[in-house]
Design an enzyme around this catalytic site. Sequence first.
Site, PDB file in Angstrom:
ATOM      1  N   ALA A   1      22.362  38.105  49.833  1.00 22.95           N
ATOM      2  CA  ALA A   1      21.546  36.925  49.596  1.00 22.95           C
ATOM      3  C   ALA A   1      21.906  36.425  48.198  1.00 22.95           C
ATOM      4  CB  ALA A   1      20.070  37.286  49.684  1.00 22.95           C
TER       5      ALA A   1
ATOM      6  N   GLU B   1      23.410  42.840  56.387  1.00 25.63           N
ATOM      7  CA  GLU B   1      22.317  42.616  57.343  1.00 25.63           C
ATOM      8  C   GLU B   1      22.692  41.547  58.372  1.00 25.63           C
ATOM      9  OE1 GLU B   1      19.528  42.106  53.920  1.00 25.63           O
ATOM     10  OE2 GLU B   1      18.236  43.371  55.155  1.00 25.63           O
TER      11      GLU B   1
ATOM     12  N   GLY C   1      22.360  41.133  52.123  1.00 25.57           N
ATOM     13  CA  GLY C   1      22.172  40.207  53.238  1.00 25.57           C
ATOM     14  C   GLY C   1      23.430  40.018  54.074  1.00 25.57           C
TER      15      GLY C   1
ATOM     16  N   GLU D   1      20.305  46.792  47.423  1.00 19.56           N
ATOM     17  CA  GLU D   1      19.098  46.130  46.918  1.00 19.56           C
ATOM     18  C   GLU D   1      18.241  46.969  45.972  1.00 19.56           C
ATOM     19  OE1 GLU D   1      20.310  45.726  49.941  1.00 19.56           O
ATOM     20  OE2 GLU D   1      19.983  43.673  50.645  1.00 19.56           O
TER      21      GLU D   1
END
Length: 262
Positions: free
Chosen positions: A70, A116, A113, A136
């Site tokens: 992200a 993911e 992300g 993270e």
Amino acid sequence: MTEHEHEHETIRVERRGRVAWIQLDRPEALNALNTRLMHELVGTAKGLDADDSIGAIVITGSEKAFAAGADIKEMAGKSTAEMRASNHFGPWLEFASVQKPVIAAVSGYALGGGCELALMCDIILAADTAQFGLPEVGLGVIPGIGGTQRLVRAVGYPKAAEIILTGRRVGAEEAERIGLVSRVVPADALLDEAGKVAEGIAAKSLPALRAAKATMDAALEMPLAEGLAIEAEHFTGLFDTADQKEGMAAFSEKREPNFQHR
Ligand code: DAK
């Protein structure tokens, strides 16, 4: 091309026969998934999911990065209330509920992300250069778009715990060994291989593909008896499709089926 596929800033979309290719394209940020990219990617995937001329979707990045996570710079200053209000979960849930087969072709970094996103796809083909990870906890947060749930389901708790709690990177070979990816291929063959897999899938009957995916989803969500009931329902439901008649006729006539995808 549909209207949705024009004017994208962060992705490139191409159709080749029944396969749609979505390439993440923010090279300046190693394809970090900012809000704009999320909306462009999810909107495009939903549009392609509704388009029966497409049978499979491939998501890819660049040689260096599938996606480095992200967008940290976009999130850094946000409060809990702002993060809640930003509704990042909704669009990603919509991505994960695409009914057609989605193949991630991963080269380079697939972190946070990005990892993911790959885990939301049905099949992950990894270049031997691919590096996965959920770093993270090193940023003071946790994986937020399914990583804690999908990695545990993919590789089991002990492996997932070691990967998530240390934040370490997982190379392509290890990723294949532990079941995080479907298959590793040489980096220079990744896109060809992804194309072959996607074309092979897209040539199959679309209603059958959708049913197979929905039924496999049930395996992750439901007790066995309920999953088996869903399988039985989808299986019998397919006998009213033109493709079931064509597929079985083609078998008897010793020829390739000519599916109408209905
Ligand atoms: N976000 C923003 N920018 C990034 C980025 C990222 N995740 N990753 C890389 N970049 C930018 C770099 O800042 C740099 O920009 P400039 O400095 O040139 O302006 C450019 O991309 C090139 O990166 P590097 O110079 O760092 O390139 P290197 O080859 O040296 O290193 C690297 C590559 C991938 C090892 C490194 O960039 C890196 O460690 N990146 C961060 C990886 C990471 O920690 N990813 C996890 C992000 S956290 C949410 C749900 C989920 C999440 C968040 C919210 N909600 C539901 C709201 C998930 C969180 C994450 O994914």
